[in-house]
Design a protein around this motif. Structure first.
Motif, PDB file in Angstrom:
ATOM      1  N   GLU A   1       1.126  -1.100   0.166  1.00 26.74           N
ATOM      2  CA  GLU A   1       0.245   0.352   0.464  1.00 26.74           C
ATOM      3  C   GLU A   1       1.226   1.423  -0.022  1.00 26.74           C
ATOM      4  N   VAL A   2       1.996   1.174   0.862  1.00 31.10           N
ATOM      5  CA  VAL A   2       2.852   2.137   1.296  1.00 31.10           C
ATOM      6  C   VAL A   2       3.402   2.425  -0.825  1.00 31.10           C
TER       7      VAL A   2
ATOM      8  N   ARG B   1       1.206   4.006  -3.126  1.00 31.29           N
ATOM      9  CA  ARG B   1       0.626   5.713  -3.144  1.00 31.29           C
ATOM     10  C   ARG B   1       2.188   5.918  -3.091  1.00 31.29           C
ATOM     11  N   GLU B   2       3.597   5.663  -3.435  1.00 30.57           N
ATOM     12  CA  GLU B   2       4.150   6.450  -3.864  1.00 30.57           C
ATOM     13  C   GLU B   2       4.203   6.629  -5.236  1.00 30.57           C
TER      14      GLU B   2
ATOM     15  N   ALA C   1       1.976   9.038  -7.111  1.00 32.38           N
ATOM     16  CA  ALA C   1       2.450  10.463  -7.139  1.00 32.38           C
ATOM     17  C   ALA C   1       3.593  10.365  -7.889  1.00 32.38           C
TER      18      ALA C   1
ATOM     19  N   PHE D   1      -4.327   8.057  -6.337  1.00 32.37           N
ATOM     20  CA  PHE D   1      -4.666   6.790  -5.553  1.00 32.37           C
ATOM     21  C   PHE D   1      -5.583   6.631  -4.754  1.00 32.37           C
TER      22      PHE D   1
ATOM     23  N   GLU E   1      -8.039   4.770  -2.379  1.00 33.84           N
ATOM     24  CA  GLU E   1      -8.181   3.727  -1.889  1.00 33.84           C
ATOM     25  C   GLU E   1      -8.590   2.275  -1.843  1.00 33.84           C
TER      26      GLU E   1
END
Length: 242
Positions: free
Chosen positions: A156-157, A160-161, A164, A170, A172
């Motif tokens: 998940e992290v 998101r990166e 971006a 992104f 959820e």
């Protein structure tokens, strides 16, 4: 490929489907002549010259892993295997496997080798998305929630990166609560996840590792319930299944 009008390739059907998804609107697939079929498995004919960039696209496909699609997924690609046999038939980590091992499984995530691996991994994912004709036109990036259901899993992290960096929104995706890890206890996740918003067009499901495809399938099902037309899975590495 002939001088401008016919594209012929030797590849598995799931790669042929990807080529058709990418260039089928510009040409038409059809049966090959008997002599051609001795060397190639699929062909497309174009009214004029073959599309610009098709040779670069086919070259790119030789550098990544196109994977048979799990349920609900329209296209599945990993940047590489996690492990591959060496000359002595011993399994060794690939570059992609090294990236994951020194980031996701790092004892010291802030050390320079871990931070560098993370930068290189994100850079490779962003480059792929920006280069692939289908992925670069995605309207959103989602991922499968981690087994802890806290929104902070490695995948998940990472998603998101990457979202971006590549400039794609992104969105959820959540699950109702903790569950066993998919690689340890495979589950049917078709109805497990919920996308927190409406989707449209083509959507990327991004994760770190492709094991059985269950997580990608569950996320893709959630994406289509939320309005996505097609779902393209992308992972850093694929594990070797015994």
């Amino acid at each position: 490929m002939s001088t401008g009008q016919v594209l012929v390739v030797e590849c598995p059907p799931w790669i042929a489907e990807q080529i058709d998804m990418t260039y089928g609107h510009l040409g038409r697939s059809g049966p090959l002549k008997e002599e051609t079929a001795k060397k190639y498995s699929h062909g497309w004919g174009f009214a004029g010259e073959a599309p610009d960039g098709v040779e670069d696209f086919l070259e790119m496909l030789t550098l990544v892993l196109s994977i048979p699609n799990p349920e609900h997924v329209d296209l599945t690609i990993a940047l590489d295997w996690y492990y591959q046999p060496d000359d002595e038939d011993e399994l060794k980590r690939t570059t992609a496997g090294y990236w994951i091992n020194t980031t996701k499984h790092a004892s010291q995530p802030t050390w320079s080798n871990s931070m560098n691996s993370r930068r290189l991994m994100i850079k490779a994912l962003v480059l792929f998305i920006n280069t692939h004709p289908l992925y670069r036109n995605a309207t959103a990036i989602i991922t499968a929630p981690g087994h802890k259901a806290d929104g902070q899993s490695f995948g998940e992290v990472l998603a998101r990166e990457v979202a971006a960096k590549v400039g794609i929104p992104f969105v959820e995706t959540t699950s109702p609560g903790p569950r066993a890890q998919q690689k340890e206890s495979p589950q049917d996740l078709t109805d497990m996840f919920t996308v927190q918003g409406q989707l449209s067009g083509d959507v990327i499901v991004l994760d770190d590792v492709f094991h059985t495809g269950g997580s990608a399938s569950g996320a893709a099902a959630a994406a289509k319930r939320a309005g996505a037309d097609r779902v393209f899975a992308l992972t850093v590495a694929r594990t070797i299944r015994r």
